[in-house]
Design a protein around this motif. Structure first.
Motif, PDB file in Angstrom:
ATOM      1  N   ASN A 111       7.981   2.346   3.560  1.00 28.51           N
ATOM      2  CA  ASN A 111       8.862   1.803   4.550  1.00 28.51           C
ATOM      3  C   ASN A 111       9.517   0.614   4.166  1.00 28.51           C
ATOM      4  OD1 ASN A 111       7.687   3.530   6.572  1.00 28.51           O
ATOM      5  ND2 ASN A 111       5.729   2.521   6.958  1.00 28.51           N
TER       6      ASN A 111
ATOM      7  N   THR B  31       3.511   9.505  -2.424  1.00 32.43           N
ATOM      8  CA  THR B  31       4.420   8.071  -2.311  1.00 32.43           C
ATOM      9  C   THR B  31       4.422   7.350  -3.582  1.00 32.43           C
ATOM     10  OG1 THR B  31       4.013   7.979   0.179  1.00 32.43           O
ATOM     11  CG2 THR B  31       4.820   5.847  -1.056  1.00 32.43           C
TER      12      THR B  31
ATOM     13  N   ILE C 148       0.843  -1.276  -0.063  1.00 34.89           N
ATOM     14  CA  ILE C 148      -0.245  -0.026  -0.023  1.00 34.89           C
ATOM     15  C   ILE C 148       0.837   1.264  -0.074  1.00 34.89           C
ATOM     16  CG2 ILE C 148      -1.815  -1.176   1.480  1.00 34.89           C
ATOM     17  CD1 ILE C 148      -0.861   0.220   3.913  1.00 34.89           C
ATOM     18  N   ALA C 149       0.323   2.139  -0.404  1.00 38.94           N
ATOM     19  CA  ALA C 149       0.974   3.545  -0.304  1.00 38.94           C
ATOM     20  C   ALA C 149       0.017   4.437   0.574  1.00 38.94           C
ATOM     21  CB  ALA C 149       0.894   4.448  -1.683  1.00 38.94           C
ATOM     22  N   THR C 150       0.691   5.065   1.713  1.00 39.44           N
ATOM     23  CA  THR C 150      -0.178   5.754   2.771  1.00 39.44           C
ATOM     24  C   THR C 150      -0.146   7.396   2.469  1.00 39.44           C
ATOM     25  OG1 THR C 150       1.781   5.684   4.207  1.00 39.44           O
ATOM     26  CG2 THR C 150       0.094   4.016   4.416  1.00 39.44           C
ATOM     27  N   ALA C 151       0.662   7.908   1.604  1.00 41.04           N
ATOM     28  CA  ALA C 151       0.862   9.065   1.655  1.00 41.04           C
ATOM     29  C   ALA C 151       0.453   9.516   0.099  1.00 41.04           C
ATOM     30  CB  ALA C 151       2.251   9.579   1.790  1.00 41.04           C
TER      31      ALA C 151
ATOM     32  N   MET D  22       0.123  -5.701   4.953  1.00 42.21           N
ATOM     33  CA  MET D  22       0.145  -4.833   3.699  1.00 42.21           C
ATOM     34  C   MET D  22       1.163  -3.722   4.098  1.00 42.21           C
ATOM     35  SD  MET D  22      -3.911  -4.598   3.647  1.00 42.21           S
ATOM     36  CE  MET D  22      -4.130  -3.812   1.901  1.00 42.21           C
ATOM     37  N   THR D  23       2.414  -3.990   3.730  1.00 40.05           N
ATOM     38  CA  THR D  23       3.493  -2.910   4.221  1.00 40.05           C
ATOM     39  C   THR D  23       3.249  -1.637   3.086  1.00 40.05           C
ATOM     40  OG1 THR D  23       4.806  -4.896   4.538  1.00 40.05           O
ATOM     41  CG2 THR D  23       5.793  -2.874   4.196  1.00 40.05           C
ATOM     42  N   ASP D  24       3.662  -0.591   3.765  1.00 43.78           N
ATOM     43  CA  ASP D  24       3.671   0.695   2.910  1.00 43.78           C
ATOM     44  C   ASP D  24       4.773   0.509   1.974  1.00 43.78           C
ATOM     45  OD1 ASP D  24       2.964   4.013   2.299  1.00 43.78           O
ATOM     46  OD2 ASP D  24       5.114   3.562   3.409  1.00 43.78           O
TER      47      ASP D  24
END
Length: 248
Positions: A151, A64, A58-61, A146-148
Motif C-alpha cells: 500500500n 509481498t 508490515i507485509a500482509t501477503a 504500521m503501513t503495508d
C-alpha cells in the motif's frame, strides 16, 4: 521505393527501436534487482523516519516481501533507462521532422524529462516528510501506524506521478502557445481558472492536510506562470492589447 516497401521499412525500424528500448530496460533492471531491498528502504525512509521508536512497516501477503521490491527495481530501471528510451524514440521520429521542428523538440524533450524528475525529487524531499508527519501525528492514542509495504508503494507512486506531471505544466503551456492552440493573452486570462483547478487537483491527490495541498497547488500555479514567460520568448506571437475605440 513503393509505398508498401516504405511502410514495411518503417515497421522494421519501429520494431528495432522498440526492441532496443526493451533490451535497455531489461539490462538496467537486471543490474538493479540485487539491490531491490536497499532501493525500497530508501523509498520508505520518509515514513520510517516519522514513526515512533521501534516502528516498522508490515507485509500482509505471503509474496509481498518479494514482489514489492521487484516493482521498485522495475520503476527505478524505467527511470534510469529513460534517456535511452527517449533517444530511440527521437531517432525514429527525427527523420520525418523539419529542421525547425527538431530545434524545438530537442529542448522540449530534455526539459520535460528534467521537470518530471524534479517533481519526483520535490515530492520525496519536501512533500513526503510533511505528509507522513501529519499522518503519524494525527493517529489516535494507542494506534500503532504500521503501513503495508504494498500500500505504501502504491501511495508514493501515485504522488510521484502527480508531482511529476504537475511539473510538466510549463511544457504544456509552451507547446500550446508555440503551435497556436491558444494565445498568450488567453493563457493570462485563464490564470484564475488555473489556480482554482490546481487546488482542486491537489485536494483530490494529496492527503487532507492543507500544507501538502498547498505544496502541490502552488508549484502548479507558479510553473504555469513560468510557462507563460517562456512562451513569450519562444513564440513569434506579438501580444496585441485590446483596441480602445474613441468615443463617438
Amino acid at each position: 521505393m513503393t509505398p508498401t516497401e516504405n511502410f514495411i521499412t518503417h515497421l522494421i525500424e519501429l520494431r528495432n527501436r522498440l526492441l532496443r528500448i526493451v533490451v535497455g530496460f531489461i539490462v538496467v533492471f537486471i543490474a538493479l534487482f540485487p539491490f531491490a531491498n536497499e532501493i525500497y528502504a530508501l523509498l520508505a525512509a520518509p515514513l520510517l523516519s516519522k514513526l515512533p521508536a521501534g516502528g516498522q512497516m508490515i507485509a500482509t501477503a505471503v509474496t509481498t516481501p518479494f514482489f514489492v521490491p521487484m516493482k521498485v527495481a522495475m520503476m527505478t530501471a524505467f527511470l534510469l533507462s529513460l534517456p535511452h528510451t527517449l533517444y530511440q524514440i527521437w531517432s525514429f521520429v527525427a527523420p520525418g521532422l523539419y529542421a525547425h521542428e527538431k530545434k524545438f523538440m530537442i529542448p522540449i524533450i530534455l526539459a520535460s524529462s528534467f521537470l518530471f524528475l524534479s517533481g519526483m525529487a520535490f515530492a520525496y524531499f519536501l512533500v513526503f516528510p510533511v505528509i507522513f508527519g501529519f499522518i503519524v501525528g494525527t493517529a489516535p492514542v494507542g494506534v500503532a501506524v504500521m503501513t503495508d509495504i504494498g500500500n505504501y508503494l502504491d501511495f508514493i507512486i501515485t504522488l510521484f506521478f502527480a508531482f511529476g506531471l504537475a511539473f510538466e505544466v510549463p511544457i504544456a503551456v509552451v507547446m500550446a502557445a508555440r503551435f497556436g492552440w491558444v494565445s498568450i493573452h488567453a493563457l493570462k486570462e485563464a490564470r484564475g481558472y488555473v489556480v482554482v483547478g490546481a487546488f482542486v487537483i491537489a485536494a483530490v491527490v494529496t492527503p487532507p492536510d492543507v500544507i501538502s495541498q498547498f505544496m502541490l497547488a502552488m508549484p502548479m500555479w507558479l510553473l504555469y506562470e513560468l510557462g507563460i514567460v517562456v512562451a513569450r520568448f519562444t513564440t513569434k506571437e506579438k501580444e496585441s492589447e485590446p483596441t480602445i475605440l474613441p468615443p463617438a
